[in-house]
Design an enzyme around this catalytic site. Structure first.
Site, PDB file in Angstrom:
ATOM      1  N   GLY A  11       1.056  -1.060   0.422  1.00  0.00           N
ATOM      2  CA  GLY A  11      -0.064   0.382   0.299  1.00  0.00           C
ATOM      3  C   GLY A  11       0.955   1.241   0.179  1.00  0.00           C
ATOM      4  CB  SER A  17       0.990   5.770   1.505  1.00  0.00           C
ATOM      5  OG  SER A  17       1.333   5.881   0.413  1.00  0.00           O
ATOM      6  CB  ILE A  18      -1.189   4.999   6.594  1.00  0.00           C
ATOM      7  CG1 ILE A  18      -2.171   6.046   6.643  1.00  0.00           C
ATOM      8  CG2 ILE A  18      -1.793   4.178   7.256  1.00  0.00           C
ATOM      9  CD1 ILE A  18      -3.814   6.194   7.255  1.00  0.00           C
ATOM     10  CB  ILE A  90      -4.112  -2.264  -0.206  1.00  0.00           C
ATOM     11  CG1 ILE A  90      -5.085  -3.286  -0.199  1.00  0.00           C
ATOM     12  CG2 ILE A  90      -3.143  -1.963  -0.675  1.00  0.00           C
ATOM     13  CD1 ILE A  90      -4.076  -4.168  -1.256  1.00  0.00           C
ATOM     14  CE1 TYR A 153     -13.857   6.302   4.013  1.00  0.00           C
ATOM     15  CE2 TYR A 153     -14.843   4.633   5.122  1.00  0.00           C
ATOM     16  CZ  TYR A 153     -13.855   4.639   4.818  1.00  0.00           C
ATOM     17  OH  TYR A 153     -12.390   4.114   5.043  1.00  0.00           O
ATOM     18  CE  LYS A 160     -10.592   0.842   5.051  1.00  0.00           C
ATOM     19  NZ  LYS A 160     -10.042   0.465   5.054  1.00  0.00           N
ATOM     20  CB  ILE A 189      -4.271  10.821   7.345  1.00  0.00           C
ATOM     21  CG1 ILE A 189      -3.692  10.421   8.536  1.00  0.00           C
ATOM     22  CG2 ILE A 189      -3.200  11.227   6.949  1.00  0.00           C
ATOM     23  CD1 ILE A 189      -3.488   9.315   9.110  1.00  0.00           C
ATOM     24  CB  THR A 191      -3.655   9.320   2.116  1.00  0.00           C
ATOM     25  OG1 THR A 191      -4.854   8.284   2.293  1.00  0.00           O
ATOM     26  CG2 THR A 191      -3.269   9.221   3.910  1.00  0.00           C
ATOM     27  CG  LEU A 192      -3.275   9.715  -4.698  1.00  0.00           C
ATOM     28  CD1 LEU A 192      -2.825  10.192  -5.118  1.00  0.00           C
ATOM     29  CD2 LEU A 192      -2.629   8.413  -5.174  1.00  0.00           C
ATOM     30  CB  SER A 193      -7.081   6.562  -0.429  1.00  0.00           C
ATOM     31  OG  SER A 193      -6.181   5.528  -0.931  1.00  0.00           O
TER      32      SER A 193
HETATM   33  P1  NAP Z   1      -2.400   5.723  -0.478  1.00  0.00           P
HETATM   34  O1  NAP Z   1      -1.676   6.528  -0.263  1.00  0.00           O
HETATM   35  O2  NAP Z   1      -3.643   6.323  -1.915  1.00  0.00           O
HETATM   36  O3  NAP Z   1      -3.014   4.223  -0.535  1.00  0.00           O
HETATM   37  C1  NAP Z   1      -3.348   2.889  -0.706  1.00  0.00           C
HETATM   38  C2  NAP Z   1      -3.057   2.005  -1.622  1.00  0.00           C
HETATM   39  O4  NAP Z   1      -4.116   0.997  -2.159  1.00  0.00           O
HETATM   40  C3  NAP Z   1      -2.289   2.894  -3.241  1.00  0.00           C
HETATM   41  O5  NAP Z   1      -0.969   2.494  -2.220  1.00  0.00           O
HETATM   42  C4  NAP Z   1      -2.997   1.536  -3.710  1.00  0.00           C
HETATM   43  O6  NAP Z   1      -2.446   2.426  -4.874  1.00  0.00           O
HETATM   44  C5  NAP Z   1      -3.517   0.691  -3.496  1.00  0.00           C
HETATM   45  N1  NAP Z   1      -4.216  -0.676  -3.674  1.00  0.00           N
HETATM   46  C6  NAP Z   1      -5.366  -0.269  -4.413  1.00  0.00           C
HETATM   47  N2  NAP Z   1      -5.962  -1.047  -4.833  1.00  0.00           N
HETATM   48  C7  NAP Z   1      -4.697  -1.867  -5.450  1.00  0.00           C
HETATM   49  C8  NAP Z   1      -5.470  -3.126  -5.520  1.00  0.00           C
HETATM   50  N3  NAP Z   1      -6.162  -4.089  -6.531  1.00  0.00           N
HETATM   51  N4  NAP Z   1      -3.916  -4.141  -5.455  1.00  0.00           N
HETATM   52  C9  NAP Z   1      -2.818  -3.419  -4.482  1.00  0.00           C
HETATM   53  N5  NAP Z   1      -3.179  -1.909  -3.941  1.00  0.00           N
HETATM   54  C10 NAP Z   1      -4.027  -1.182  -4.506  1.00  0.00           C
HETATM   55  O7  NAP Z   1      -3.736   5.833   1.152  1.00  0.00           O
HETATM   56  P2  NAP Z   1      -3.448   5.598   2.407  1.00  0.00           P
HETATM   57  O8  NAP Z   1      -4.709   6.513   3.383  1.00  0.00           O
HETATM   58  O9  NAP Z   1      -2.699   5.761   2.847  1.00  0.00           O
HETATM   59  O10 NAP Z   1      -4.170   4.394   2.819  1.00  0.00           O
HETATM   60  C11 NAP Z   1      -3.992   2.920   3.257  1.00  0.00           C
HETATM   61  C12 NAP Z   1      -5.067   2.425   3.909  1.00  0.00           C
HETATM   62  O11 NAP Z   1      -5.858   3.133   4.910  1.00  0.00           O
HETATM   63  C13 NAP Z   1      -6.473   2.026   3.121  1.00  0.00           C
HETATM   64  O12 NAP Z   1      -6.554   0.594   3.326  1.00  0.00           O
HETATM   65  C14 NAP Z   1      -7.681   3.192   3.745  1.00  0.00           C
HETATM   66  O13 NAP Z   1      -8.772   2.764   3.706  1.00  0.00           O
HETATM   67  C15 NAP Z   1      -6.963   2.772   5.134  1.00  0.00           C
HETATM   68  N6  NAP Z   1      -6.916   3.887   6.724  1.00  0.00           N
HETATM   69  C16 NAP Z   1      -7.280   5.735   5.428  1.00  0.00           C
HETATM   70  C17 NAP Z   1      -7.675   6.461   6.454  1.00  0.00           C
HETATM   71  C18 NAP Z   1      -7.474   8.703   5.798  1.00  0.00           C
HETATM   72  O14 NAP Z   1      -7.762   9.019   6.085  1.00  0.00           O
HETATM   73  N7  NAP Z   1      -6.220   8.435   4.132  1.00  0.00           N
HETATM   74  C19 NAP Z   1      -8.108   6.527   7.398  1.00  0.00           C
HETATM   75  C20 NAP Z   1      -8.379   5.788   8.363  1.00  0.00           C
HETATM   76  C21 NAP Z   1      -7.951   4.533   7.527  1.00  0.00           C
HETATM   77  P3  NAP Z   1      -3.127   3.020  -5.640  1.00  0.00           P
HETATM   78  O15 NAP Z   1      -2.838   4.480  -5.225  1.00  0.00           O
HETATM   79  O16 NAP Z   1      -2.428   2.601  -7.435  1.00  0.00           O
HETATM   80  O17 NAP Z   1      -4.743   2.348  -6.345  1.00  0.00           O
END
Ligand code: NAP
Length: 253
Positions: A11, A17-18, A90, A153, A160, A189, A191-193
């Protein structure tokens, strides 16, 4: 704390990214780590970041492709011979599913979100377990939208919820191999997602104001919690969901 330990990180998209914050915290404590990336467009980013850490490995892996998953674990086995921890960070849902009303979620969006964001934890846990010959720790990232309704969401909240339940079932199955499985429920946070969720800026402001600590959490605070969970300091903890959200989830009216 993690000297001679081997980790596998799913991820990392970029330095925000987290997953990267988790990897950086673990590397600071001596771990060697393999990184997976999804798609060629992320390859350069991830190789550059991983190159900053000692003895790292970078392998492609789209979790919707079982051959990719198998090849990623084969590469880890070949390079390091075993695995001590895995960080699953991810998630994905089509953008149109992350705005408006949940009731309009399509079958395809539901299937995609649940497969990538929830099923993939079971998929990688099954592949990781045989490599965790000295026990292990698996950590995933979840969000409060699994517990309560958070506007926009939508299907990701449902994914989730499945992810959190999967954490408990996996913990029950893998405990006999001394493999622990836990979730971190991170506060929002930027981030991209996160930017894929409509009105994320408003959410960040609201949560920062209402949280007991009166601010938003940082990725490095989440990374430090992941470090704790993959270390022997957390040897008695499994099946848990630890909120790292400046306390937001405890607040009522
Ligand atoms: P992030 O940097 O965008 O990371 C998400 C990652 O998931 C990216 O590397 C993405 O790759 C990957 N991914 C998506 N589809 C995939 C697939 N089919 N196979 C493999 N990898 C895949 O965002 P992030 O916020 O750090 O998210 C990391 C985790 O933390 C996620 O589970 C998110 O739901 C969770 N989270 C985030 C927050 C927040 O507010 N940011 C809060 C709580 C939980 P691509 O870029 O290529 O799609």
């Amino acid at each position: 704390m993690l000297k001679d330990k081997i980790g596998m990180i799913f991820g990392v998209a970029n330095k925000r990214s987290i997953a990267w914050a988790c990897a950086a915290a673990c590397a600071e404590h001596g771990a060697k780590q393999a990184f997976t990336y999804q798609g060629e467009r992320l390859k350069e980013n991830v190789e550059k970041l991983a190159g900053e850490l000692p003895d790292s490995l970078v392998v492609p892996c789209d979790v919707t492709n079982q051959a990719d998953v198998d090849a990623a674990f084969d590469a880890v086995k070949e390079r390091y011979g075993r695995l001590d921890y895995l960080i699953h960070s991810i998630a994905f849902a089509p953008k149109e599913a992350l705005e408006g009303e949940f009731v309009t979620t399509t079958r395809e969006a539901f299937r995609t979100a649940l497969e990538i964001s929830a099923f993939s934890l079971t998929q990688v846990s099954l592949a990781a377990a045989p490599l965790m010959t000295e026990g292990g720790s698996i950590v995933t990232m979840t969000y409060y939208g699994a517990e309560k309704v958070v506007s926009n969401y939508n299907v990701m909240g449902v994914a989730k919820a499945a992810l959190e339940a999967s954490t408990r079932y996996l913990a029950a199955d893998l405990g006999k191999q001394n493999i622990r499985v836990n979730a971190i429920s991170a506060g929002p946070i930027n981030t991209l997602s996160a930017r894929g969720v409509k009105n994320m800026g408003t959410l960040l402001g609201y949560v920062g104001e209402k949280s007991p600590l009166k601010r938003n959490v940082t990725a490095s605070e989440v990374g430090n919690t992941a470090l704790f969970l993959v270390s022997d300091l957390a040897s008695g903890i499994t099946g848990e969901n630890i909120h790292v959200d400046c306390g937001y989830n405890i607040m009522g009216i």
